[in-house]
Design an enzyme around this catalytic site. Structure first.
Site, PDB file in Angstrom:
ATOM      1  N   SER A   1     -27.915  40.690 -20.878  1.00  0.00           N
ATOM      2  CA  SER A   1     -29.313  40.343 -20.443  1.00  0.00           C
ATOM      3  C   SER A   1     -30.893  40.511 -20.988  1.00  0.00           C
ATOM      4  O   SER A   1     -31.565  40.157 -21.443  1.00  0.00           O
ATOM      5  CB  SER A   1     -29.806  39.254 -19.359  1.00  0.00           C
ATOM      6  OG  SER A   1     -30.120  40.304 -18.430  1.00  0.00           O
ATOM      7  N   LYS A  52     -38.102  45.166 -19.312  1.00  0.00           N
ATOM      8  CA  LYS A  52     -37.846  43.566 -19.516  1.00  0.00           C
ATOM      9  C   LYS A  52     -38.195  42.768 -18.585  1.00  0.00           C
ATOM     10  O   LYS A  52     -38.991  43.153 -18.109  1.00  0.00           O
ATOM     11  CB  LYS A  52     -36.241  43.601 -19.100  1.00  0.00           C
ATOM     12  CG  LYS A  52     -35.822  42.389 -19.017  1.00  0.00           C
ATOM     13  CD  LYS A  52     -33.793  42.808 -18.400  1.00  0.00           C
ATOM     14  CE  LYS A  52     -32.953  41.381 -18.305  1.00  0.00           C
ATOM     15  NZ  LYS A  52     -31.814  41.834 -18.124  1.00  0.00           N
ATOM     16  N   SER A  70     -25.295  44.132 -18.246  1.00  0.00           N
ATOM     17  CA  SER A  70     -26.581  43.466 -18.927  1.00  0.00           C
ATOM     18  C   SER A  70     -27.794  44.688 -19.313  1.00  0.00           C
ATOM     19  O   SER A  70     -28.375  44.141 -20.169  1.00  0.00           O
ATOM     20  CB  SER A  70     -27.767  42.214 -18.288  1.00  0.00           C
ATOM     21  OG  SER A  70     -27.056  40.904 -18.227  1.00  0.00           O
TER      22      SER A  70
END
Lengths: 452, 71
Positions: free
Chosen positions: A152, A76, A176
Site C-alpha cells: 500500500s 506515506k 506494503s
C-alpha cells in the site's frame, strides 16, 4: 542521475550546496513528474523552503550538519505531520483534527537535517497492494506508466524511483513496503516487528504493522535506518556496510510456497541473487501457506474491528472494495483469530529452527512484475487469480512473524523491475544488510533509473 | 478428537451484517450489493481459515455454506 541522500547531505554539509537548492530541485522534479505519476497527495513547498533556509542559516552560523542535512523526504499519508490532518488515503478522515506533532520517526529525520516536502499516496487505510486509490487516483509506475506501483505504500516507492526525493517512509503490514519497492525497482526495509516507533503512524492491524524506509541505494537505506533506529540500542549499519559485504554468510533460497506460481523472470532474479551469495537452493520453511492464510484472516479480523463504527455509519465514504473487506473481517468469529495466533506461534518456531542453519533466507518479493493499472486478475500456476489478493503471497508469511527484510531490486535486461527479499532472524537487520551489500557489490542488486 | 464447534457463526452473521449495513439502504434491509460483496469476501476468508485448520484446530464451524446469507 539524481543525487543520493548521502551525496546531498555531504554537499550541504560541506557548503557546496544549500538545503534550499536541494529542496528546490526536488520540488522542480515534483512539478515535472508528478502529474504523470500521482505519487503525492500533498506538497508542503512553502514550509519545506522555510525549513531549508533555516538549516542553511544554522550551518552558516557554525551549527554541525546532521547526517541527513538538507535531504528532501516525504512520508506515506498515514504519518502524523504537525498541523495536517492524517488522512490515511481516505476521505473518511477529511474532518479529522490536524496532528499536534510530527510522528516520532518524522521528527527523527527532521532532527537529522532532512526536510519534509510532502505526503504520499497509498491504498485507503493501507488495505491493498496496488495503490489504485478510489479518492486520489492510481499512482503510476515510473518504469511503465500503464502499470501499478504496488501497495500500500505505492506513492513512497514511486517518489523514490522517479528521483523526486531520495528517501521516503512507508508502512508494511503484509508486504506494503516490500511489494512496491520490488515493483518500482528500489530498496526497502521492513525492520523487525517493534523495532521502529509506530507512534503517530495510523494503525491498520496492530499485531502486524511495521514502519520502515525506502531508498534508491543501499547506503541511503542504511543511513536512514540508522537515524530512525538511533536510541533503540541498534549499532549503526551504514558505517560498516562496505566491510559487511565481505562477511561470510550461510544463505538459503526458499522454495515450496515461495516459488509456487512465480513467473519465470521472478525465478531468474532469485537464481541470480542466490548464486551471487553462494546459496543453498530449495530450502523448505514448513507452514508458510498456513501462515499466509492466517495473516490474511487476522488482517481482516483486526482491521475490521478498528473500523467497526465507521464502516457502519459512514460506509459511503469508503472505497467500496476496502469497506467490503473490512465488513467481512468484522463477521469473522474470534475463534478464527485465535487459530491464526496459534499458526503464528508454530510458524515462528519453524523459522527459528531454520535460522540455526542459515544466516539469511532469500525469497522472491512478488510472484510477478507490476500488473497493469485496472488489471483485476492474473495467471498464477495456470489459474486466474485476483491481483489484489495475491501480490503479497510471498511477503505475508514473513511479516506475520515479524522478521526483518530488505527488498533488493534485481533488474533483468529489458524487463520490468523485480525484487528479492533478504530475510534475517528477528533483530538482525545487520545480516540482511550484509547480504544486500554483497549483492550490490556483485552488481546484482541495483536500482536503475526509470525512463521518465 | 477435535473439540466440537462452539459457535455457528453463519447463524449469527445475518444479524451482524444487518447492523453493519444499516446505513446502506432502507432500515432493516441488507442491500443485495452489500450482501454479495460481503459474501464474496467472507468466502475468501473462509477458504483461508480452512487452510489454517489443516495446521491447527479452528474451534468454530467453517463448513456452513456462504449461501446461508442468500436472501
Amino acid at each position: 542521475m539524481t543525487p543520493t541522500a548521502l551525496e546531498i547531505a555531504d554537499r550541504v554539509g560541506a557548503g557546496e550546496l544549500t538545503a534550499e537548492a536541494a529542496v528546490g530541485e526536488s520540488l522542480r522534479r515534483f512539478v515535472r513528474l508528478d502529474g504523470d505519476l500521482n505519487a503525492f497527495t500533498h506538497v508542503f513547498a512553502d514550509r519545506a523552503l522555510i525549513e531549508a533556509r533555516a538549516i542553511d542559516s544554522a550551518l552558516a552560523a557554525g551549527a554541525p550538519p546532521g547526517p541527513l542535512c538538507g535531504v528532501p523526504f516525504a512520508v506515506k499519508n498515514l504519518y502524523d505531520i504537525a498541523g495536517e490532518a492524517t488522512l490515511v488515503g481516505s476521505v473518511v478522515r477529511a474532518d479529522a483534527a490536524p496532528a499536534t506533532s510530527d510522528a516520532p520517526l518524522v521528527a527523527r529525520l527532521k532532527a537529522a537535517g532532512a526536510i519534509l516536502i510532502g505526503a504520499l499516496n497509498m491504498d485507503e487505510f493501507a488495505y491493498g497492494f496496488v495503490t489504485e486509490n478510489a479518492h486520489y487516483g492510481p499512482t503510476r509506475n515510473p518504469h511503465d506508466l500503464d502499470r501499478i506501483v504496488g501497495g500500500s505504500s505505492g506513492g513512497s516507492a514511486a517518489a523514490v524511483a522517479a528521483g523526486i526525493v531520495p528517501l521516503t517512509l512507508g508502512s508494511d503490514t503484509n508486504g506494503s513496503i516490500r511489494v512496491p519497492a520490488a515493483l518500482c525497482g528500489i530498496f526497502g526495509l521492513k525492520p523487525t516487528f517493534g523495532r521502529l516507533d509506530r507512534t503517530g503512524v495510523f494503525p491498520f492491524v496492530d499485531s502486524l504493522d511495521h514502519a520502515g524506509p525506502f531508498a534508491a541505494t543501499l547506503t541511503d537505506l542504511a543511513a536512514v535506518y540508522d537515524v530512525l533506529a538511533a536510541g533503540e540500542g541498534v549499532p549503526p549499519i551504514g558505517r560498516g556496510l562496505a566491510a559487511a559485504a565481505a562477511r561470510p554468510l550461510r544463505v538459503g533460497v526458499l522454495g515450496d510456497h515461495f516459488t509456487e506460481g512465480a513467473f519465470p523472470e521472478v525465478l531468474v532474479s532469485l537464481q541470480r541473487a542466490g548464486e551471487a551469495l553462494g546459496a543453498t537452493f530449495g530450502v523448505s520453511l514448513p507452514g508458510a501457506r498456513a501462515a499466509r492464510s492466517a495473516a490474511f484472516c487476522l488482517t481482516s479480523y483486526e482491521g475490521g474491528r478498528l473500523h467497526r463504527e465507521e464502516v457502519r455509519t459512514r460506509a459511503d465514504l469508503y472505497d467500496p472494495a476496502v469497506r467490503d473487506r473490512l465488513r467481512a473481517g468484522l463477521l469473522l468469529p474470534d475463534e478464527v483469530a485465535a487459530a491464526a495466533q496459534a499458526v503464528r506461534r508454530l510458524f515462528r518456531e519453524e523459522a527459528r529452527r531454520l535460522f540455526l542453519d542459515y544466516d539469511v533466507l532469500l525469497a522472491p518479493t512478488t510472484p510477478c512484475p507490476a500488473p497493469k493499472i485496472g488489471q483485476a486478475t492474473m495467471l498464477l500456476n495456470g489459474e486466474e487469480v485476483s491481483v489484489r489478493r495475491n501480490l503479497g503471497a510471498y511477503t505475508q508469511p514473513i511479516s506475520f512473524i515479524g522478521l526483518p527484510v530488505v527488498n533488493v531490486p534485481v533488474f533483468n535486461a529489458g524487463a520490468l523491475p523485480l525484487g528479492v527479499q533478504i530475510i534475517a532472524p528477528a533483530w538482525r537487520e545487520d545480516l540482511a544488510f550484509a547480504a544486500a551489500a554483497r549483492l550490490v557489490a556483485a552488481g546484482v542488486a541495483v536500482a536503475h533509473p526509470p525512463p521518465i | 478428537m477435535p473439540a466440537a464447534p462452539t459457535r455457528r457463526f453463519w447463524d449469527l452473521a445475518e444479524a451482524d451484517l444487518a447492523a453493519l449495513t444499516e446505513g446502506d439502504g432502507p432500515a432493516g434491509e441488507i442491500p443485495a450489493s452489500a450482501r454479495a460483496a460481503v459474501i464474496e469476501n467472507l468466502t475468501i476468508l473462509l477458504g483461508h481459515a480452512r487452510i489454517m485448520a489443516a495446521a491447527v484446530p479452528v474451534d468454530t464451524d467453517l463448513d456452513a455454506p456462504a449461501a446461508a446469507f442468500a436472501p
